[in-house]
Design a protein around this motif. Structure first.
Motif, PDB file in Angstrom:
ATOM      1  N   GLU A  70       7.272 -80.318  -8.886  1.00 58.08           N
ATOM      2  CA  GLU A  70       5.841 -80.595  -9.011  1.00 58.08           C
ATOM      3  C   GLU A  70       5.286 -80.216 -10.374  1.00 58.08           C
ATOM      4  OE1 GLU A  70       4.310 -78.367  -5.754  1.00 58.08           O
ATOM      5  OE2 GLU A  70       4.885 -79.834  -4.234  1.00 58.08           O
ATOM      6  N   SER A  71       5.721 -79.090 -10.936  1.00 56.48           N
ATOM      7  CA  SER A  71       5.149 -78.614 -12.197  1.00 56.48           C
ATOM      8  C   SER A  71       5.886 -79.206 -13.391  1.00 56.48           C
ATOM      9  CB  SER A  71       5.215 -77.080 -12.261  1.00 56.48           C
ATOM     10  OG  SER A  71       6.558 -76.650 -12.346  1.00 56.48           O
ATOM     11  N   GLU A  72       5.133 -79.495 -14.440  1.00 61.00           N
ATOM     12  CA  GLU A  72       5.721 -80.055 -15.660  1.00 61.00           C
ATOM     13  C   GLU A  72       6.657 -79.047 -16.331  1.00 61.00           C
ATOM     14  OE1 GLU A  72       5.637 -83.078 -16.831  1.00 61.00           O
ATOM     15  OE2 GLU A  72       4.439 -83.707 -15.112  1.00 61.00           O
ATOM     16  N   ARG A  75       9.926 -79.199 -14.538  1.00 59.13           N
ATOM     17  CA  ARG A  75      10.581 -80.471 -14.841  1.00 59.13           C
ATOM     18  C   ARG A  75      11.258 -80.404 -16.216  1.00 59.13           C
ATOM     19  NH1 ARG A  75       9.115 -85.115 -12.075  1.00 59.13           N
ATOM     20  NH2 ARG A  75       9.271 -86.357 -13.970  1.00 59.13           N
ATOM     21  N   HIS A  95      12.683 -86.162  -9.460  1.00 59.37           N
ATOM     22  CA  HIS A  95      11.616 -86.836  -8.715  1.00 59.37           C
ATOM     23  C   HIS A  95      10.387 -85.923  -8.663  1.00 59.37           C
ATOM     24  CE1 HIS A  95      14.880 -89.426  -7.119  1.00 59.37           C
ATOM     25  NE2 HIS A  95      15.551 -88.283  -7.001  1.00 59.37           N
ATOM     26  N   ARG A  96       9.245 -86.533  -8.543  1.00 59.93           N
ATOM     27  CA  ARG A  96       8.013 -85.753  -8.359  1.00 59.93           C
ATOM     28  C   ARG A  96       7.831 -85.421  -6.882  1.00 59.93           C
ATOM     29  NH1 ARG A  96       4.873 -85.035 -12.617  1.00 59.93           N
ATOM     30  NH2 ARG A  96       5.147 -86.377 -14.454  1.00 59.93           N
ATOM     31  N   GLY A  97       7.338 -84.198  -6.631  1.00 60.07           N
ATOM     32  CA  GLY A  97       7.058 -83.817  -5.264  1.00 60.07           C
ATOM     33  C   GLY A  97       7.870 -82.651  -4.783  1.00 60.07           C
ATOM     34  N   GLU A 101       8.372 -85.322  -0.058  1.00 55.57           N
ATOM     35  CA  GLU A 101       8.947 -86.441  -0.813  1.00 55.57           C
ATOM     36  C   GLU A 101      10.455 -86.517  -0.614  1.00 55.57           C
ATOM     37  OE1 GLU A 101       4.981 -85.709  -2.188  1.00 55.57           O
ATOM     38  OE2 GLU A 101       6.690 -84.351  -1.915  1.00 55.57           O
TER      39      GLU A 101
END
Length: 458
Positions: A70-72, A75, A95-97, A101
């Motif tokens: 979720e957090s940049e 990532r 993936h985001r989430g 997700e």
């Protein structure tokens, strides 16, 4: 002062803006633009924030890894892991989430070998979310959860139900890399691994091979440790001459074995000067073998660290694919230069290339060789350090005895052990080895190994 000299001697910041000298971005190195590894500047000798993190020393296996984040910031950290030299064989999908997700994806797609999930929800319901995800995954899938709750009781509960690891934010790239390595590699695979040290010259004729040979002899003689010297200068290696050995087998045969090479075969191909010092010699002529297949040099290095406490790589200068593989497989890199302008220019470029190739590792150790004992060098040690914004790890004085040692088939450490040059090399070798040459950083955490979601699947 000529315009070229002015450009080489200008400040590091000005150099980075100077389009006249080609930098690392112009050369074929795997991109790591999105990596968040520590920047290495000044006299830093370790990876700063990651100094306390165990450093994985084997390549990650060929596995698929799905990361739901979720957090940049996280990532970027996972992207840095994906770009790391040790993860080149693993496939990452980011993936985001979070759990929701992941469950939506695995309702339609097969699960990866490893799932990394960032969880920002309540820790009270974390076990329930894990159980729900388990229903969609095979028992062979592993899970790493990254959360915000720093609670040892929660950690133990998650490990008990089969979670492979639980990491607390913020997570650095090496922390996650070490976690993945610990999950997929058995303790027996890593507990006795040797340290690989690569020596490479900023240009030809700087004495990189001489330093590598002497360091290897010192590791064996001073530390009483099994040492393997690999001469990787195909067709132009000097280790056989330096140690006055003749071996019908060597590196060419090891590379021809490819993925079939194991430690037992490598030991047979090595010329053992005594029971603690082995030399894997380079072929005499460059036409005796074709360019190594991709991955074979890395495999030779990985097998070498299984049979010796110290593996010294004597690499040719340049940036060939096999040299890049060896540099990527090494635990430490020593860049050797002489105090002159061509070495300064090339060292600057190579340091940038090495940082891009190894963004999460400690910086290369810079060694200045053949410092004149009379008169002044073209570029002083102080100017070298200032211009490159890097501490000079060792400055080795020129020694006339090196030539006579070479003609006698001995390294300087054996020929003139009390010389100033040998004492400097020995001190630097001690830095590379650490105070206890047999002590290595732990790379496995047995308690974190286990199968995911074993509960209820017996």
């Amino acid at each position: 002062m000529s315009s070229i000299r002015q450009r080489v001697l200008q400040s590091p910041q000005d150099f980075d803006r100077d389009a006249g000298l080609r930098g690392a971005d112009d050369v074929g190195v795997p991109s790591a633009e999105s990596a968040t590894g520590p920047t290495h500047s000044g006299d830093e000798t370790a990876t700063g924030q990651n100094a306390e993190v165990p450093e994985p020393r084997l390549m990650l296996p060929r596995i698929s890894i799905d990361a739901f984040l979720e957090s940049e910031l996280l990532r970027a950290a996972v992207q840095s892991v994906a770009s790391d030299r040790r993860a080149v064989r693993s496939g990452f999908e980011i993936h985001r989430g979070g759990f929701a997700e992941a469950m939506e994806r695995y309702g339609e797609h097969p699960a990866a070998d490893l799932i990394v999930i960032e969880d920002s929800g309540s820790a009270d319901h974390l076990e329930w979310r894990i159980e729900a995800l388990a229903d969609l995954c095979p028992s062979t899938t592993r899970l790493v959860v990254i959360g915000e709750c720093n609670d040892i009781a929660l950690y133990r509960r998650l490990i008990r139900i089969g979670v492979s690891d639980y990491l607390v934010q913020p997570v650095k790239p090496l922390t996650l890399l070490d976690s993945i390595a610990s999950i997929f590699m058995e303790e027996e695979d890593t507990k006795d691994l040797g340290v690989v040290i690569a020596f490479v010259g900023a240009r030809g004729g700087v004495g990189s091979s001489t330093l590598a040979h002497n360091a290897a002899a010192i590791f064996t003689g001073h530390f009483d440790a099994t040492t393997l010297l690999i001469d990787a200068a195909i067709g132009f290696g000097t280790a056989a001459l330096q140690f006055d050995v003749s071996s019908p087998q060597g590196l060419a045969d090891a590379l021809k074995e490819g993925e079939d090479l194991d430690g037992e075969v490598l030991e047979r191909l090595t010329h053992w000067r005594d029971k603690r010092f082995g030399i894997l010699t380079a072929p005499d002529r460059p036409d005796q073998m074709a360019a190594p297949e991709p991955g074979t040099m890395r495999h030779v290095v990985d097998q070498a660290r299984r049979i010796a406490r110290y593996v010294v790589l004597d690499l040719p200068h340049g940036w060939s694919p096999s040299t890049v593989e060896a540099l990527a497989a090494a635990d430490r890199v020593v860049l050797v230069a002489t105090p002159d302008l061509p070495s300064l220019r090339n060292a600057r470029t190579l340091l940038k290339l090495l940082h891009k190739l190894r963004p999460n590792d400690e910086p290369a150790h810079l060694v200045l060789n053949r410092i004149p004992t009379r008169g002044k060098p073209a570029v002083s040690t102080e100017d070298f350090a200032r211009i490159l914004d890097r501490k000079v790890a060792a400055a080795v004085p020129f020694d006339d005895a090196a030539t006579s040692a070479e003609m006698a088939g001995r390294v300087l450490a054996e020929h003139a052990p009390g010389s100033e040059a040998v004492q400097t090399i020995a001190s630097f070798a001690g830095q590379l080895a650490g105070r206890d040459p047999r002590a290595g950083r732990t790379t496995t955490r047995r308690s974190l190994l286990g199968r995911l979601f074993a509960k209820g699947r017996k």
